[in-house]
Design a protein around this motif. Structure first.
Motif, PDB file in Angstrom:
ATOM      1  N   MET A 294      10.522   4.811 -21.059  1.00 18.56           N
ATOM      2  CA  MET A 294       9.788   5.081 -22.292  1.00 18.56           C
ATOM      3  C   MET A 294       9.272   3.800 -22.933  1.00 18.56           C
ATOM      4  N   THR A 295      10.127   2.745 -22.859  1.00 20.69           N
ATOM      5  CA  THR A 295       9.768   1.532 -23.603  1.00 20.69           C
ATOM      6  C   THR A 295       8.955   0.530 -22.798  1.00 20.69           C
ATOM      7  N   ASP A 296       9.302   0.364 -21.510  1.00 22.67           N
ATOM      8  CA  ASP A 296       8.638  -0.716 -20.755  1.00 22.67           C
ATOM      9  C   ASP A 296       8.291  -0.287 -19.321  1.00 22.67           C
ATOM     10  N   PRO A 297       7.446   0.714 -19.167  1.00 25.71           N
ATOM     11  CA  PRO A 297       7.151   1.200 -17.803  1.00 25.71           C
ATOM     12  C   PRO A 297       6.486   0.138 -16.918  1.00 25.71           C
ATOM     13  N   ALA A 298       5.678  -0.738 -17.533  1.00 27.58           N
ATOM     14  CA  ALA A 298       4.972  -1.747 -16.724  1.00 27.58           C
ATOM     15  C   ALA A 298       5.957  -2.672 -16.020  1.00 27.58           C
ATOM     16  N   PHE A 299       7.053  -3.004 -16.727  1.00 27.53           N
ATOM     17  CA  PHE A 299       8.048  -3.894 -16.119  1.00 27.53           C
ATOM     18  C   PHE A 299       8.691  -3.227 -14.903  1.00 27.53           C
ATOM     19  N   ILE A 300       9.055  -1.950 -15.054  1.00 28.12           N
ATOM     20  CA  ILE A 300       9.709  -1.230 -13.944  1.00 28.12           C
ATOM     21  C   ILE A 300       8.757  -1.113 -12.756  1.00 28.12           C
ATOM     22  N   ILE A 301       7.517  -0.745 -13.049  1.00 30.69           N
ATOM     23  CA  ILE A 301       6.544  -0.603 -11.955  1.00 30.69           C
ATOM     24  C   ILE A 301       6.356  -1.946 -11.252  1.00 30.69           C
ATOM     25  N   GLY A 302       6.251  -3.008 -12.054  1.00 27.96           N
ATOM     26  CA  GLY A 302       6.076  -4.356 -11.494  1.00 27.96           C
ATOM     27  C   GLY A 302       7.269  -4.768 -10.647  1.00 27.96           C
ATOM     28  N   TYR A 303       8.470  -4.537 -11.184  1.00 25.97           N
ATOM     29  CA  TYR A 303       9.694  -4.934 -10.480  1.00 25.97           C
ATOM     30  C   TYR A 303       9.807  -4.193  -9.147  1.00 25.97           C
ATOM     31  N   ALA A 304       9.648  -2.860  -9.202  1.00 18.81           N
ATOM     32  CA  ALA A 304       9.810  -2.043  -7.994  1.00 18.81           C
ATOM     33  C   ALA A 304       8.745  -2.400  -6.947  1.00 18.81           C
ATOM     34  N   THR A 305       7.516  -2.590  -7.397  1.00 14.36           N
ATOM     35  CA  THR A 305       6.434  -2.889  -6.460  1.00 14.36           C
ATOM     36  C   THR A 305       6.651  -4.267  -5.808  1.00 14.36           C
ATOM     37  N   PHE A 306       7.030  -5.238  -6.638  1.00 15.62           N
ATOM     38  CA  PHE A 306       7.244  -6.588  -6.105  1.00 15.62           C
ATOM     39  C   PHE A 306       8.418  -6.595  -5.120  1.00 15.62           C
ATOM     40  N   MET A 307       9.505  -5.906  -5.487  1.00 14.34           N
ATOM     41  CA  MET A 307      10.664  -5.875  -4.590  1.00 14.34           C
ATOM     42  C   MET A 307      10.315  -5.201  -3.268  1.00 14.34           C
ATOM     43  N   SER A 308       9.524  -4.121  -3.328  1.00 16.65           N
ATOM     44  CA  SER A 308       9.151  -3.445  -2.076  1.00 16.65           C
ATOM     45  C   SER A 308       8.309  -4.377  -1.207  1.00 16.65           C
ATOM     46  N   ALA A 309       7.439  -5.166  -1.865  1.00 17.09           N
ATOM     47  CA  ALA A 309       6.619  -6.121  -1.107  1.00 17.09           C
ATOM     48  C   ALA A 309       7.511  -7.150  -0.411  1.00 17.09           C
ATOM     49  N   MET A 310       8.553  -7.619  -1.116  1.00 10.25           N
ATOM     50  CA  MET A 310       9.446  -8.632  -0.529  1.00 10.25           C
ATOM     51  C   MET A 310      10.249  -8.048   0.639  1.00 10.25           C
ATOM     52  N   VAL A 311      10.699  -6.801   0.480  1.00  5.80           N
ATOM     53  CA  VAL A 311      11.461  -6.148   1.562  1.00  5.80           C
ATOM     54  C   VAL A 311      10.582  -6.006   2.805  1.00  5.80           C
ATOM     55  N   LEU A 312       9.334  -5.601   2.594  1.00  4.84           N
ATOM     56  CA  LEU A 312       8.428  -5.420   3.743  1.00  4.84           C
ATOM     57  C   LEU A 312       8.092  -6.761   4.386  1.00  4.84           C
ATOM     58  N   LEU A 313       7.934  -7.789   3.553  1.00  9.78           N
ATOM     59  CA  LEU A 313       7.684  -9.131   4.093  1.00  9.78           C
ATOM     60  C   LEU A 313       8.872  -9.576   4.957  1.00  9.78           C
ATOM     61  N   GLY A 314      10.066  -9.158   4.542  1.00  6.92           N
ATOM     62  CA  GLY A 314      11.282  -9.516   5.272  1.00  6.92           C
ATOM     63  C   GLY A 314      11.299  -9.022   6.713  1.00  6.92           C
ATOM     64  N   THR A 315      10.536  -7.970   7.019  1.00 10.14           N
ATOM     65  CA  THR A 315      10.537  -7.465   8.403  1.00 10.14           C
ATOM     66  C   THR A 315       9.957  -8.506   9.367  1.00 10.14           C
ATOM     67  N   VAL A 316       9.105  -9.400   8.830  1.00 11.07           N
ATOM     68  CA  VAL A 316       8.553 -10.476   9.683  1.00 11.07           C
ATOM     69  C   VAL A 316       9.694 -11.419  10.109  1.00 11.07           C
ATOM     70  N   SER A 317      10.617 -11.690   9.172  1.00 11.38           N
ATOM     71  CA  SER A 317      11.747 -12.574   9.518  1.00 11.38           C
ATOM     72  C   SER A 317      12.607 -11.948  10.603  1.00 11.38           C
ATOM     73  N   TYR A 318      12.793 -10.632  10.512  1.00  9.41           N
ATOM     74  CA  TYR A 318      13.604  -9.960  11.532  1.00  9.41           C
ATOM     75  C   TYR A 318      12.951 -10.064  12.918  1.00  9.41           C
ATOM     76  N   ASP A 319      11.617 -10.091  12.943  1.00  7.43           N
ATOM     77  CA  ASP A 319      10.925 -10.235  14.233  1.00  7.43           C
ATOM     78  C   ASP A 319      11.074 -11.646  14.776  1.00  7.43           C
TER      79      ASP A 319
END
Lengths: 223, 283
Positions: free
Chosen positions: A35-60
């Motif tokens: 209710m109070t800060d949706p932009a922060f949550i969207i930003g946090y979740a999106t950025f974290m998902s990007a980092m997790v996906l980037l991490g798959t390159v390290s696994y390769d």
């Protein structure tokens, strides 16, 4: 390419404990902050998902992974394309899910108010996260997980130094800076649709350029 | 199947320069000590590294031109690389299913069971033997025409090594057009498996022979200095100074056995022959 995507999904599956923890944190944030800060949550979740996906390159990359990977029926180009597909689809999926959740739980906001918040905050957050991820992908492919961190710190350092120099030389560069100022002023007068249009074009441009660079990097890689 | 002509790769302090061929229906072994160019040769013919000269063709095609479909016909096992060790065998099965049109998941699972490879454990928890067997199973799982196996038996006990060699024999029996290029520094593994052997030393092929010829016609002569002086040296390949005189490598065992009944002529194992080539000097 399907095989490569399945490989990445299998790698992500093995990280399920970490991903569940992350999911828990995001759920907690959504319930308490939607209710109070949706932009922060969207930003946090999106950025974290990007980092997790980037991490798959390290696994390769670890344990000479690339060496074996490119003996399989895949080309280096299809490897790069698969990473961009995964990044794009993964980040947009997470962003959509979190944004819809926030929309549902935002409470009280009418359609117009919500739309305004989405356009001014949520969409730019998605595009910035995608641009960051697209820039990180070739760096990670070129330098590997360890060195790419140093490279990023180096890039950040260069930006800071460049900013400092710009400030020092502000008087001498007045002519050039006035152009920049004019562009910023012009952008400020544009309506939100035009700004978003420019941002989307910029994101697509960064994606195409960095994908081309990534393919060149992978094709030249000695395994 | 594979043809390497003057294949060249230069590193700081090392140069690979070799030619060899693998014909359909044959098993060819590449033997030699560690660090002498076996893995570099494999990487070059798989297009994993750039080369500084020469040519490598697979199925008659330049290695750089190989498509994903061509690569479906190749099964590879590398000494120090494989699927991510964070994956489970079940995960690997779902990847192979997407990568290879003729991958038989049921048969693969059956083989895993037979070789006591757990399906749900991450590969990083496997023993050395289990990892090696899995690599070979993956290579043979999709009906490839050609197997390229770099040190598939390294670090294994005799039992595990024999299991892997049996897998390869069974693979060859299924289709007479299939070929294998295999490397090992344990030459006894290759003795009973390969049709031809190439010996590589310091990046160069120093000996190429059919295994049968190597085992039956090559021999090591053990001679005193006086015997060496009077020996017909026309058929000697390498000699090595020993305490008692010389040991000499020949390809004409019968000639020396018949004409010099008083000298010691030993058949020798492949290891003995390799040692002669590596440590001896050309005659």
């Amino acid at each position: 390419m399907k095989g490569l995507l399945v490989k990445d999904l299998q790698i992500l599956r093995q990280q399920r404990r970490f991903l569940l923890l992350l999911f828990g944190i995001i759920c907690f944030l959504m319930i308490t902050q939607a209710m109070t800060d949706p932009a922060f949550i969207i930003g946090y979740a999106t950025f974290m998902s990007a980092m997790v996906l980037l991490g798959t390159v390290s696994y390769d990359e670890i344990e000479n992974g690339y060496t074996f990977l490119f003996t399989l029926p895949v080309t280096r180009k299809s490897y790069v394309v698969s990473k961009y597909v995964l990044a794009l689809v993964g980040v947009i999926l997470v962003w959509t899910a979190v944004t819809v959740f926030c929309m549902v739980f935002a409470g009280g906001k009418t359609g117009t108010a919500w739309m305004e918040e989405m356009l001014t905050q949520a969409v730019p957050v998605l595009l910035v996260c995608l641009i960051l991820l697209f820039i990180m992908l070739p760096i990670q492919m070129k330098f590997g997980a360890e060195k790419s961190r140093i490279v990023l710190i180096g890039i950040a350092g260069i930006i800071v130094v460049a900013g400092y120099l710009l400030k020092l030389l502000a008087d001498k560069l007045e002519g050039v800076l006035s152009y920049g100022k004019a562009i910023v002023e012009k952008l400020a007068t544009l309506d939100i649709w035009s700004v978003l249009g420019i941002m989307i074009l910029l994101t697509v441009g960064v994606m195409l350029v960095t994908m081309y660079v990534s393919i060149r990097i992978m094709e030249k890689k000695e395994l | 199947m594979i043809k390497a002509e003057g294949l060249r790769k230069v590193y700081d302090g090392f140069e690979l320069n070799c030619s060899f061929e693998v014909m359909p229906g044959t098993i060819v072994g590449l033997i030699g000590p560690n660090g002498m160019g076996k893995s570099t040769t494999f990487k070059a013919i798989l297009g994993l590294i750039s080369t500084d000269g020469g040519k490598a063709t697979l199925f008659g095609k330049d290695v750089a031109q190989l498509t994903a479909e061509d690569r479906q016909q190749i099964g590879v096992s590398l000494a120090e690389a494989g699927f991510s060790s964070y994956l489970t065998v079940k995960g690997i099965i779902s990847i192979l299913r997407q990568m290879y049109p003729v991958f038989d998941a049921a048969e693969f699972k059956k083989l895993c069971e037979r070789f006591r490879i757990p399906l749900n454990k991450q590969v990083k928890e496997f023993s050395t033997g289990m990892k090696a067997k899995l690599k070979v199973l993956v290579a043979i799982s999709h009906g490839a025409k050609l197997l390229i196996l770099d040190e598939p038996t390294a670090g294994l006990d005799v039992g595990a090594r024999e299991e892997i060699l049996d897998m390869l024999r069974a693979y060859m029996e299924e289709d007479e057009e299939r070929s294998i290029l295999i490397s090992s520094h344990i030459s006894s593994d290759l003795e009973g498996l390969c049709d031809e052997l190439y010996l590589i030393n310091e990046g160069k092929i120093v000996l190429h022979e059919e295994t049968d010829v190597l085992l039956n016609e090559y021999a090591i002569l053990k001679v005193k200095d006086s015997q060496y002086a009077s020996l017909d040296k026309s058929y000697l390949l390498y000699r090595r100074k020993e305490n008692y005189g010389y040991s000499c490598l020949t390809k004409e065992r019968s000639f020396y056995q018949e004409n010099y009944p008083d000298i010691v002529v030993e058949k020798g194992t492949i290891d003995d022959l390799i040692l002669m080539v590596m440590k001896g000097e050309k005659v």
